[in-house]
Design an enzyme around this catalytic site. Structure first.
Site, mmCIF file in Angstrom:
data_model
loop_
_atom_site.group_PDB
_atom_site.id
_atom_site.type_symbol
_atom_site.label_atom_id
_atom_site.label_comp_id
_atom_site.label_asym_id
_atom_site.label_seq_id
_atom_site.Cartn_x
_atom_site.Cartn_y
_atom_site.Cartn_z
ATOM 1 N N ASN A 288 48.757 46.295 49.759
ATOM 2 C CA ASN A 288 48.337 45.886 51.109
ATOM 3 C C ASN A 288 49.352 44.895 51.679
ATOM 4 O O ASN A 288 50.357 44.599 51.039
ATOM 5 C CB ASN A 288 46.922 45.289 51.060
ATOM 6 C CG ASN A 288 46.859 44.084 50.154
ATOM 7 O OD1 ASN A 288 47.507 43.075 50.399
ATOM 8 N ND2 ASN A 288 46.091 44.199 49.069
ATOM 9 N N ASP B 111 40.602 47.230 46.076
ATOM 10 C CA ASP B 111 39.231 47.589 45.693
ATOM 11 C C ASP B 111 39.210 48.884 44.894
ATOM 12 O O ASP B 111 38.253 49.172 44.180
ATOM 13 C CB ASP B 111 38.363 47.757 46.946
ATOM 14 C CG ASP B 111 38.092 46.402 47.597
ATOM 15 O OD1 ASP B 111 37.811 45.444 46.849
ATOM 16 O OD2 ASP B 111 38.193 46.300 48.834
ATOM 17 N N LYS C 110 57.241 60.786 37.025
ATOM 18 C CA LYS C 110 57.158 60.927 38.491
ATOM 19 C C LYS C 110 56.448 62.245 38.841
ATOM 20 O O LYS C 110 56.817 63.305 38.309
ATOM 21 C CB LYS C 110 58.576 60.928 39.077
ATOM 22 C CG LYS C 110 58.592 61.024 40.570
ATOM 23 C CD LYS C 110 60.013 61.026 41.109
ATOM 24 C CE LYS C 110 60.009 61.310 42.598
ATOM 25 N NZ LYS C 110 61.353 61.477 43.124
ATOM 26 N N PHE D 116 37.726 34.450 50.352
ATOM 27 C CA PHE D 116 38.316 34.718 51.660
ATOM 28 C C PHE D 116 37.789 36.076 52.119
ATOM 29 O O PHE D 116 37.445 36.923 51.289
ATOM 30 C CB PHE D 116 39.850 34.799 51.568
ATOM 31 C CG PHE D 116 40.537 33.498 51.884
ATOM 32 C CD1 PHE D 116 40.522 32.453 50.981
ATOM 33 C CD2 PHE D 116 41.227 33.334 53.095
ATOM 34 C CE1 PHE D 116 41.164 31.258 51.260
ATOM 35 C CE2 PHE D 116 41.872 32.145 53.389
ATOM 36 C CZ PHE D 116 41.841 31.102 52.476
ATOM 37 N N LYS E 68 29.251 38.432 52.488
ATOM 38 C CA LYS E 68 30.008 38.263 51.231
ATOM 39 C C LYS E 68 29.656 36.932 50.569
ATOM 40 O O LYS E 68 29.520 36.848 49.347
ATOM 41 C CB LYS E 68 31.526 38.325 51.499
ATOM 42 C CG LYS E 68 31.991 39.749 51.714
ATOM 43 C CD LYS E 68 33.470 39.842 52.026
ATOM 44 C CE LYS E 68 33.828 41.297 52.293
ATOM 45 N NZ LYS E 68 35.089 41.511 52.955
ATOM 46 N N LYS F 6 27.977 37.455 46.929
ATOM 47 C CA LYS F 6 28.836 37.143 45.779
ATOM 48 C C LYS F 6 28.564 35.737 45.233
ATOM 49 O O LYS F 6 29.329 35.230 44.426
ATOM 50 C CB LYS F 6 30.311 37.304 46.174
ATOM 51 C CG LYS F 6 30.645 38.771 46.477
ATOM 52 C CD LYS F 6 32.037 38.930 47.065
ATOM 53 C CE LYS F 6 32.223 40.285 47.708
ATOM 54 N NZ LYS F 6 32.992 41.208 46.885
HETATM 55 O O1 PMT Z 1 48.772 36.517 51.983
HETATM 56 P P1 PMT Z 1 48.922 36.308 53.477
HETATM 57 O O2 PMT Z 1 49.907 37.260 54.090
HETATM 58 O O3 PMT Z 1 49.180 34.885 53.837
HETATM 59 O O4 PMT Z 1 47.535 36.681 54.152
HETATM 60 C C1 PMT Z 1 46.399 35.940 53.852
HETATM 61 C C2 PMT Z 1 45.162 36.808 53.650
HETATM 62 C C3 PMT Z 1 44.831 37.523 54.949
HETATM 63 C C4 PMT Z 1 45.401 37.837 52.542
HETATM 64 C C5 PMT Z 1 44.010 35.853 53.202
HETATM 65 O O5 PMT Z 1 43.824 34.913 54.214
HETATM 66 C C6 PMT Z 1 42.701 36.647 52.992
HETATM 67 O O6 PMT Z 1 41.925 36.825 53.881
HETATM 68 N N1 PMT Z 1 42.440 37.096 51.731
HETATM 69 C C7 PMT Z 1 41.315 37.960 51.410
HETATM 70 C C8 PMT Z 1 41.658 39.346 51.864
HETATM 71 C C9 PMT Z 1 40.615 40.400 51.695
HETATM 72 O O7 PMT Z 1 40.948 41.494 51.952
HETATM 73 O O8 PMT Z 1 39.422 40.019 51.292
HETATM 74 P P2 PMT Z 1 38.231 41.046 50.916
HETATM 75 O O9 PMT Z 1 37.280 41.030 52.039
HETATM 76 O O10 PMT Z 1 38.721 42.340 50.418
HETATM 77 O O11 PMT Z 1 37.654 40.330 49.667
HETATM 78 C C10 PMT Z 1 36.721 39.247 49.730
HETATM 79 C C11 PMT Z 1 36.967 38.293 48.594
HETATM 80 O O12 PMT Z 1 36.783 38.985 47.364
HETATM 81 C C12 PMT Z 1 38.369 37.717 48.555
HETATM 82 O O13 PMT Z 1 38.269 36.365 48.181
HETATM 83 C C13 PMT Z 1 39.074 38.540 47.484
HETATM 84 O O14 PMT Z 1 40.084 37.794 46.814
HETATM 85 C C14 PMT Z 1 37.925 38.867 46.545
HETATM 86 N N2 PMT Z 1 38.062 40.145 45.828
HETATM 87 C C15 PMT Z 1 38.176 41.325 46.511
HETATM 88 C C16 PMT Z 1 38.242 42.505 45.803
HETATM 89 C C17 PMT Z 1 38.190 42.485 44.389
HETATM 90 N N3 PMT Z 1 38.277 43.593 43.676
HETATM 91 N N4 PMT Z 1 38.066 41.312 43.759
HETATM 92 C C18 PMT Z 1 37.995 40.153 44.445
HETATM 93 O O15 PMT Z 1 37.889 39.079 43.847
#
Ligand code: PMT
Length: 401
Positions: free
Chosen positions: A209, A278, A288, A322, A336, A340
Site C-alpha cells: 500500500n 489485511d 516467477k 490508526f 474500530k 478492537k
Molecule cells: O505512513 P504514512 O505515509 O505517513 O501514512 C500514514 C498512515 C495513513 C498510514 C497512518 O496515518 C494510518 O492511518 N495508518 C493506519 C492505516 C490503515 O489502513 O488502518 P486500518 O484501518 O487498515 O487499520 C486499523 C488499525 O488496525 C491500524 O492501527 C492498523 O495498524 C491495525 N491493523 C490493521 C490490519 C491488520 N491486519 N492488523 C492491524 O494491526
C-alpha cells in the site's frame, strides 16, 4: 510539556508584574501546579489576591510568614519546584542572585532550589545595558541559569529599546522546549509500528500500500525526544532511524505480528500507525509465475488482525490504533476503537487535502475511549505527532489514576 510540573513563579517589582498574571493563568491552563512568590515591591504593582485566584494557591510574600509550622516555607517551596521562573526579573533581583543575597522570600527560595531557574528580565534599556547588570547576568549564565531575553519595543518608562518582559506564550514555549525539563515520557516504554507491509506472490511481484512510514517515524522520533524508550517495528520504508530509537525492520504482516507480540508485554504505550495488509496471497510461488492467456485470479487469505489481538491481550498497556478512511471516517474509526478494545484511535480522512498516505502533512481526529474528540488541523506529521503524544500521555496518566 508543563502538565503536572510544579512551577514556582517568582514575581519581582516591575510594571511588567501585570504580565505575570497572564503567565500564571496560562501555566495553570497547561496543567502545571503553580505557586507564586512576590517581592514586597511586586505587591505595589499587583495584589497577591490576583495571583492567588489565578494559581488557586496561597501566595508567598514574607519569609517569616510560616503557613505550616511543620515546614520551613522557603525550603519547602524550593524542594517542591520542578521548574522555577522569575518573571519579571528586575536588575535588583539579578544582583541579589548573582551575589548570593537572600533577604526576602523570593531570593532565599532561589538560593535553596535545585530546580532549573528561568530568568525573564524586564527593565529600562539603560539599566539592562549597565555593566554591573551585564556582569551579573554573565555570572548567572555561567552557573546554569537560563535567561529569557527581554523583547524590544516601547518601554513603560517611555524609552524604546530592549527591556520588555517577553510575552507569556513565548516564556512558556522556551521552557516547554528546554530539554532540562523532565521529559513527559521519561521511563516509559513506547512500541510503535509504522509503514506498509509487503505480501509476495512470487520472487518478483507483491501486494502493498501507499504508506511511507512518515507518520509512525514522526511519532517514534517525538516519543524518543520526550524521553521514552522507543521500539519501532517498521515495514519497508526509505526513512532513517530517529535518534535513540530501537528499530526492527519487518516485511510481512506475519513478521509484524511476531515482533509486536514479542515487545507488547513490556510496553506502556502501543501505537499502531502501520498500514498492515489485511490479505495476502494464499500461495506464494518459489519461482516467477509465467503469464498465460486470459485473466489471472489470485486467492487471498486473511492476515492476522494484530491490533485486535493486542486489544484482547492488553493489561495496563495504553493501546492506540490508526484508521485511514475514505468515507464516514469518524463512524468507522469509532467502530474500530470499540471493536478492537482500543484506548484511543487516530482517524485520518484520506479524502481531505494534505491528509494520510505519503505526504509530509496530515489532518487527524483523536478519539479516546471516554468519547473525547480532538481535531488536529492540517500540520506537518512532526507537529501532529507532538500533539498526539500530548493527548496520549495525558489519557495514559488518567487511566493509571
Ligand atoms: O505512513 P504514512 O505515509 O505517513 O501514512 C500514514 C498512515 C495513513 C498510514 C497512518 O496515518 C494510518 O492511518 N495508518 C493506519 C492505516 C490503515 O489502513 O488502518 P486500518 O484501518 O487498515 O487499520 C486499523 C488499525 O488496525 C491500524 O492501527 C492498523 O495498524 C491495525 N491493523 C490493521 C490490519 C491488520 N491486519 N492488523 C492491524 O494491526
Amino acid at each position: 510539556m508543563l502538565k503536572d510540573q510544579n512551577v514556582v513563579l517568582g514575581v519581582s517589582g516591575g510594571i511588567a508584574a501585570y504580565k505575570a498574571c497572564a503567565l500564571t493563568s496560562k501555566l495553570t491552563q497547561q496543567g502545571a501546579n503553580v505557586k507564586v512568590i512576590m517581592t514586597k515591591n511586586a505587591t505595589e504593582f499587583v495584589s497577591p489576591l490576583t495571583f492567588q485566584a489565578l494559581s488557586r494557591n496561597p501566595v508567598y510574600t514574607d519569609t517569616f510568614d510560616e503557613k505550616d509550622p511543620a515546614k520551613i516555607a522557603h525550603i519547602d517551596l524550593a524542594d517542591w519546584a520542578s521548574i522555577f521562573i522569575i518573571a519579571p526579573t528586575t536588575a535588583n533581583m539579578i544582583g541579589k542572585l548573582a551575589n548570593g543575597i537572600g533577604d526576602d522570600m523570593l531570593s532565599t527560595t532561589l538560593l535553596a532550589t535545585e530546580a532549573p531557574v528561568y530568568i525573564a528580565t524586564a527593565m529600562n534599556v539603560h539599566m539592562y545595558n549597565h555593566p554591573a547588570v551585564q556582569e551579573n547576568m554573565i555570572k548567572l549564565d555561567k552557573w546554569g541559569y537560563k535567561f529569557i531575553e527581554p523583547g524590544s519595543g516601547y518601554l513603560a518608562c517611555g524609552y524604546v529599546g530592549k527591556g520588555r518582559l517577553e510575552e507569556p506564550e513565548t516564556i512558556i514555549d522556551v521552557i516547554s522546549n528546554d530539554s532540562n525539563i523532565s521529559p513527559l515520557l521519561k521511563g516509559k516504554k513506547v512500541l510503535i509500528s509504522a509503514g506498509p507491509t509487503i505480501e509476495s506472490i512470487d520472487p518478483v511481484r507483491f501486494f502493498t500500500n501507499h504508506s511511507s512510514g512518515k507518520m509512525g517515524f514522526a511519532l517514534a522520533s517525538e516519543a524518543s525526544r520526550l524521553g521514552a524508550d522507543v521500539t519501532l517495528v517498521a515495514g519497508p520504508v526509505h526513512l532513517s532511524t530517529p535518534n535513540g530509537v530501537n528499530r526492527i525492520d519487518i516485511t510481512t504482516a506475519e513478521e509484524m505480528y511476531q515482533e509486536m507480540m514479542v515487545h507488547f508485554q513490556q510496553a506502556d504505550i502501543v501505537i499502531k500507525a502501520a498500514a498492515v495488509a489485511d490479505y495476502r496471497p494464499a500461495t506464494v510461488y518459489d519461482q516467477k509465475m509465467k503469464k498465460d492467456e486470459g485473466n489471472l485470479s489470485i486467492e487471498m487469505e486473511r492476515t492476522k488482525d494484530i491490533i485486535k489481538e493486542l486489544g484482547e491481550r492488553k493489561q495496563n498497556q495504553f493501546l492506540v490504533g490508526f484508521a485511514a478512511e475514505s468515507s464516514n471516517a469518524i463512524t468507522y474509526g469509532q467502530k474500530k476503537l470499540t471493536e478492537k478494545n482500543l484506548d484511543a484511535i487516530v482517524i485520518n480522512d484520506i479524502t481531505t487535502d494534505g491528509a494520510g498516505f505519503g505526504g509530509d502533512t496530515n489532518v487527524v481526529t483523536y478519539l479516546n475511549s471516554k468519547g473525547d474528540k480532538s481535531s488536529l488541523p492540517l500540520s506537518s506529521k512532526t507537529e501532529i505527532a507532538k500533539q498526539l503524544l500530548q493527548f496520549i500521555r495525558s489519557d495514559f496518566e488518567d487511566e493509571l489514576k
